[in-house]
Design a protein around this motif. Structure first.
Motif, PDB file in Angstrom:
ATOM      1  N   ASN A 127      12.044  11.972  -1.647  1.00  0.00           N
ATOM      2  CA  ASN A 127      10.619  12.097  -1.985  1.00  0.00           C
ATOM      3  C   ASN A 127       9.861  13.055  -1.070  1.00  0.00           C
ATOM      4  O   ASN A 127       8.635  13.142  -1.141  1.00  0.00           O
ATOM      5  N   ASP A 176       8.645   2.532  -3.656  1.00  0.00           N
ATOM      6  CA  ASP A 176       9.132   1.995  -4.938  1.00  0.00           C
ATOM      7  C   ASP A 176      10.657   2.151  -5.042  1.00  0.00           C
ATOM      8  O   ASP A 176      11.351   1.251  -5.509  1.00  0.00           O
ATOM      9  N   LYS A 236       3.443  -8.693  -4.978  1.00  0.00           N
ATOM     10  CA  LYS A 236       2.762  -7.419  -5.248  1.00  0.00           C
ATOM     11  C   LYS A 236       2.971  -6.497  -4.045  1.00  0.00           C
ATOM     12  O   LYS A 236       3.088  -6.969  -2.911  1.00  0.00           O
ATOM     13  N   THR A 237       3.012  -5.164  -4.281  1.00  0.00           N
ATOM     14  CA  THR A 237       3.146  -4.241  -3.154  1.00  0.00           C
ATOM     15  C   THR A 237       1.760  -3.769  -2.718  1.00  0.00           C
ATOM     16  O   THR A 237       1.000  -3.213  -3.509  1.00  0.00           O
ATOM     17  N   THR A 238       1.452  -4.001  -1.446  1.00  0.00           N
ATOM     18  CA  THR A 238       0.157  -3.571  -0.902  1.00  0.00           C
ATOM     19  C   THR A 238       0.336  -2.946   0.476  1.00  0.00           C
ATOM     20  O   THR A 238       1.230  -3.329   1.232  1.00  0.00           O
ATOM     21  N   GLU A 282      -3.392  -1.225  -3.243  1.00  0.00           N
ATOM     22  CA  GLU A 282      -2.222  -0.818  -4.044  1.00  0.00           C
ATOM     23  C   GLU A 282      -2.187   0.704  -4.077  1.00  0.00           C
ATOM     24  O   GLU A 282      -3.173   1.329  -4.460  1.00  0.00           O
ATOM     25  N   TRP A 283      -1.083   1.305  -3.620  1.00  0.00           N
ATOM     26  CA  TRP A 283      -0.953   2.763  -3.566  1.00  0.00           C
ATOM     27  C   TRP A 283       0.105   3.248  -4.535  1.00  0.00           C
ATOM     28  O   TRP A 283       1.042   2.523  -4.854  1.00  0.00           O
ATOM     29  N   ASN A 284      -0.019   4.519  -4.910  1.00  0.00           N
ATOM     30  CA  ASN A 284       1.080   5.188  -5.595  1.00  0.00           C
ATOM     31  C   ASN A 284       2.004   5.707  -4.488  1.00  0.00           C
ATOM     32  O   ASN A 284       1.672   6.654  -3.787  1.00  0.00           O
ATOM     33  N   PHE A 285       3.138   5.066  -4.291  1.00  0.00           N
ATOM     34  CA  PHE A 285       3.993   5.338  -3.129  1.00  0.00           C
ATOM     35  C   PHE A 285       5.459   5.334  -3.575  1.00  0.00           C
ATOM     36  O   PHE A 285       6.185   4.350  -3.396  1.00  0.00           O
ATOM     37  N   PRO A 286       5.901   6.451  -4.199  1.00  0.00           N
ATOM     38  CA  PRO A 286       7.247   6.498  -4.779  1.00  0.00           C
ATOM     39  C   PRO A 286       8.385   6.204  -3.787  1.00  0.00           C
ATOM     40  O   PRO A 286       9.387   5.597  -4.162  1.00  0.00           O
ATOM     41  N   SER A 334       5.613   6.546   6.529  1.00  0.00           N
ATOM     42  CA  SER A 334       6.343   6.329   5.266  1.00  0.00           C
ATOM     43  C   SER A 334       7.770   5.896   5.582  1.00  0.00           C
ATOM     44  O   SER A 334       8.321   5.006   4.922  1.00  0.00           O
TER      45      SER A 334
END
Ligand SMILES: Nc1ncnc2c1ncn2[C@@H]1O[C@H](COP(=O)(O)OP(=O)(O)OP(=O)(O)O)[C@@H](O)[C@H]1O
Ligand SMILES: CC(C)(CO)[C@@H](O)C(=O)[O-]
Length: 261
Positions: free
Chosen positions: A112, A57, A43-45, A50-54, A83
């Motif tokens: 992004n 991704d 899982k990405t954390t 857990e974030w919305n982090f395009p 980032s």
């Protein structure tokens, strides 16, 4: 576990090209001994959330990883290039060559609008002068390995996207950034770094966001300037004066880029 250092941008001149590998920024920045750590995970954390982090991704998809666990010791959005650090540490976790991985992280950042020059600085480390705006494999640069320790105070966030995603703002910053980068290269010393950083921040109007803290350090006999792009200040001999503006911390200059711990 991969460590990626935070990147402090002092001066920058954005350049956005139709090819993201030829986009980035000319400018001056440095890495510090704090940043973040990335480990493979299902899982990405980010610090357990857990974030919305395009940006992240995009990197995960390109390097073929399912997820990543990021443990960050500095805040995002406050000028530490976190980032870029997350993108770079994650890219390096994949099984690609180091420079190819760094280019993937750079492209994800640029596409992004979460950063332009941070990944180049974090790939190499030290005081990094980016003489061309491009991805790590193409960037022309100079590096300096000073023995230096800085004081920092964080007073708030600035959205990177709001500044570098706006063409008008990019243009205004661009000319000043190139000129002050050249000025720094004429005399690449710690003292001149503060002089040029302040010249750049003043001309672009960005300094007013942190002007009081810079003045307080200077009145107390230290040197201070703004961290781009955050309501954050870096200083030498500024720790006491910065207490009025938040909770200052110290960090040494880091002369290596991203690495396995
Ligand atoms: N709760 C959150 N706090 C901060 N960032 C978040 C959060 N949730 C999601 N994000 C994502 O993380 C990204 C952080 O990128 P951002 O460019 O603002 O940080 P940064 O690289 O530290 O910036 P800078 O160095 O320019 O200050 C955001 O663009 C957003 O996609
Ligand atoms: C745009 C920027 C100032 C955001 O932190 C940085 O990526 C840089 O130096 O180009």
């Amino acid at each position: 576990m991969i460590f990626a250092p935070a990147s402090i941008t002092c001066i920058f001149s954005p350049h956005v090209d139709s090819n993201p590998k030829n986009s980035g920024s000319i400018g001056v920045g440095f890495t510090i001994e704090r940043g973040l750590q990335a480990s493979p995970s299902r899982k990405t954390t980010i610090n357990g959330e857990e974030w919305n982090f395009p940006t992240l991704d995009d990197v995960l998809e390109k390097v073929g990883l399912e997820g990543v666990e990021i443990k960050a010791s500095l805040p995002f959005g406050c000028g530490f290039g976190m980032s870029g650090a997350a993108a770079l540490a994650t890219a390096v976790l994949g099984n690609l060559g180091y420079i190819e991985a760094a280019d993937i992280a750079h492209v994800a950042e640029v596409e992004n609008f979460t950063g332009l020059g941070d990944v180049v600085t974090q790939t190499f480390g030290g005081v990094v002068v980016r003489k061309s705006a491009a991805c790590p494999s193409r960037a022309e640069l100079e590096r300096f390995f000073w023995n230096a320790e800085f004081d920092f105070v964080v007073m708030g966030e600035i959205s990177t996207k709001d500044v570098i995603g706006d063409e008008l703002k990019r243009r205004r910053i661009g000319e000043a950034g190139k000129r002050w980068t050249k000025e720094f290269l004429k005399k690449p010393t710690l003292e001149n770094l503060f002089h040029c950083s302040n010249g750049f921040a003043r001309e672009t109007g960005l300094l007013e966001l942190v002007g009081d803290a810079v003045e307080a350090v200077e009145s107390a006999g230290g040197k201070a300037a703004m961290v781009m792009l955050g309501k954050t200040v870096f200083a030498v001999n500024g720790f006491e004066a910065l207490k009025e503006f938040g909770e200052p911390f110290k960090a040494r200059l880091d002369c290596c880029g991203v690495r396995r711990l």
